[in-house]
Structures are given as structure tokens and as C-alpha cells.
Motif scaffolding. Structure first.
Motif, PDB file in Angstrom:
ATOM      1  N   ASP A  38     -32.729  78.684 -14.211  1.00  0.00           N
ATOM      2  CA  ASP A  38     -33.693  78.774 -13.473  1.00  0.00           C
ATOM      3  C   ASP A  38     -35.258  79.307 -13.827  1.00  0.00           C
ATOM      4  O   ASP A  38     -34.919  80.427 -13.776  1.00  0.00           O
ATOM      5  CB  ASP A  38     -33.059  78.890 -12.584  1.00  0.00           C
ATOM      6  N   SER A  39     -36.470  78.491 -13.664  1.00  0.00           N
ATOM      7  CA  SER A  39     -37.600  79.094 -14.316  1.00  0.00           C
ATOM      8  C   SER A  39     -38.332  79.877 -12.886  1.00  0.00           C
ATOM      9  O   SER A  39     -38.708  81.119 -13.175  1.00  0.00           O
ATOM     10  CB  SER A  39     -38.618  78.051 -13.990  1.00  0.00           C
ATOM     11  N   LYS A  40     -37.174  79.397 -11.139  1.00  0.00           N
ATOM     12  CA  LYS A  40     -37.479  81.322 -10.702  1.00  0.00           C
ATOM     13  C   LYS A  40     -36.633  82.693 -10.801  1.00  0.00           C
ATOM     14  O   LYS A  40     -36.890  82.842 -10.348  1.00  0.00           O
ATOM     15  CB  LYS A  40     -37.001  80.017  -9.538  1.00  0.00           C
ATOM     16  N   ASN A  41     -35.849  81.694 -11.032  1.00  0.00           N
ATOM     17  CA  ASN A  41     -34.730  83.011 -11.152  1.00  0.00           C
ATOM     18  C   ASN A  41     -34.396  83.051 -12.810  1.00  0.00           C
ATOM     19  O   ASN A  41     -32.804  83.415 -13.266  1.00  0.00           O
ATOM     20  CB  ASN A  41     -34.049  82.711 -10.807  1.00  0.00           C
ATOM     21  N   ARG A  42     -35.610  83.405 -13.867  1.00  0.00           N
ATOM     22  CA  ARG A  42     -35.274  83.336 -15.689  1.00  0.00           C
ATOM     23  C   ARG A  42     -34.170  84.736 -15.688  1.00  0.00           C
ATOM     24  O   ARG A  42     -33.660  84.854 -17.053  1.00  0.00           O
ATOM     25  CB  ARG A  42     -36.434  84.107 -16.320  1.00  0.00           C
ATOM     26  N   ASN A  43     -34.609  85.533 -15.167  1.00  0.00           N
ATOM     27  CA  ASN A  43     -32.982  86.809 -15.282  1.00  0.00           C
ATOM     28  C   ASN A  43     -31.580  86.466 -14.653  1.00  0.00           C
ATOM     29  O   ASN A  43     -30.587  87.463 -15.305  1.00  0.00           O
ATOM     30  CB  ASN A  43     -33.642  87.614 -14.277  1.00  0.00           C
ATOM     31  N   GLY A  44     -31.840  85.214 -14.136  1.00  0.00           N
ATOM     32  CA  GLY A  44     -30.165  84.904 -13.352  1.00  0.00           C
ATOM     33  C   GLY A  44     -29.263  84.555 -14.766  1.00  0.00           C
ATOM     34  O   GLY A  44     -28.003  84.108 -15.047  1.00  0.00           O
ATOM     35  N   GLY A  45     -30.010  84.273 -16.087  1.00  0.00           N
ATOM     36  CA  GLY A  45     -29.275  83.593 -17.250  1.00  0.00           C
ATOM     37  C   GLY A  45     -29.246  82.295 -17.538  1.00  0.00           C
ATOM     38  O   GLY A  45     -29.114  81.440 -16.132  1.00  0.00           O
ATOM     39  N   PRO A  46     -28.986  82.188 -18.913  1.00  0.00           N
ATOM     40  CA  PRO A  46     -28.943  80.562 -19.048  1.00  0.00           C
ATOM     41  C   PRO A  46     -27.432  80.116 -19.092  1.00  0.00           C
ATOM     42  O   PRO A  46     -26.408  81.073 -19.234  1.00  0.00           O
ATOM     43  CB  PRO A  46     -29.308  80.562 -20.644  1.00  0.00           C
ATOM     44  N   GLN A  47     -27.132  79.081 -19.251  1.00  0.00           N
ATOM     45  CA  GLN A  47     -26.348  77.912 -18.905  1.00  0.00           C
ATOM     46  C   GLN A  47     -26.201  76.758 -19.801  1.00  0.00           C
ATOM     47  O   GLN A  47     -27.202  76.844 -20.562  1.00  0.00           O
ATOM     48  CB  GLN A  47     -26.092  77.185 -17.852  1.00  0.00           C
ATOM     49  N   PHE A  48     -25.232  76.723 -20.674  1.00  0.00           N
ATOM     50  CA  PHE A  48     -24.734  76.372 -22.131  1.00  0.00           C
ATOM     51  C   PHE A  48     -23.886  75.523 -21.931  1.00  0.00           C
ATOM     52  O   PHE A  48     -23.168  75.400 -21.646  1.00  0.00           O
ATOM     53  CB  PHE A  48     -24.420  77.641 -23.500  1.00  0.00           C
ATOM     54  N   TYR A  49     -24.879  74.664 -22.571  1.00  0.00           N
ATOM     55  CA  TYR A  49     -24.842  72.497 -23.104  1.00  0.00           C
ATOM     56  C   TYR A  49     -24.484  72.093 -24.159  1.00  0.00           C
ATOM     57  O   TYR A  49     -25.523  72.429 -25.083  1.00  0.00           O
ATOM     58  CB  TYR A  49     -24.704  71.703 -22.144  1.00  0.00           C
TER      59      TYR A  49
END
Length: 68
Positions: A38-49
């Protein structure tokens, strides 16, 4: 779930430029999948697909299965 590490920079869609700059960002992973954050919450971590899941998602978008 993707097993590869992130190998490219996260990129936002060119459609997210301008008034509404809130969007998701996508990066490639070593196994051919994608990492999404999420570009608004870059520190929230990515999801991987994984590659197959990402391909199915793109096919559904192109087919218009999300109402847009």
C-alpha cells in the motif's frame, strides 16, 4: 505465496499520478511473482503472490471481472 525475494524497486501505476496519488505499488520477486504494498502505508509490509496467482489476477483484470 511467493517464495522469492524482492528483486526490483516498487513501482506505482502511472494512473496513480495527479489528484489521487494513493495506490498500490508492485515489485518483481526472484521466482517470477510479485510483491504488493500500500503506497499510503509502505511500512505495513508487502503481500507476496506467486507467478501463477499474479497471472490469474492480471487475466481477471483484463477480462473485466472486477467491474471496472
Amino acid at each position: 505465496m511467493s517464495g522469492g525475494g524482492i528483486v526490483t524497486r516498487f513501482e506505482k501505476s502511472s494512473a496513480s499520478q495527479g489528484i489521487n496519488q494513493e495506490c498500490v505499488e508492485v515489485a518483481h520477486t526472484a521466482d517470477g511473482g510479485r510483491a504488493v504494498r500500500d503506497s499510503k502505508n509502505r511500512n505495513g509490509g508487502p503481500q507476496f503472490y506467486g507467478a501463477a496467482a499474479w497471472g490469474a489476477f492480471l487475466g481477471a483484470v483484463k477480462d473485466g471481472r472486477f467491474g471496472g
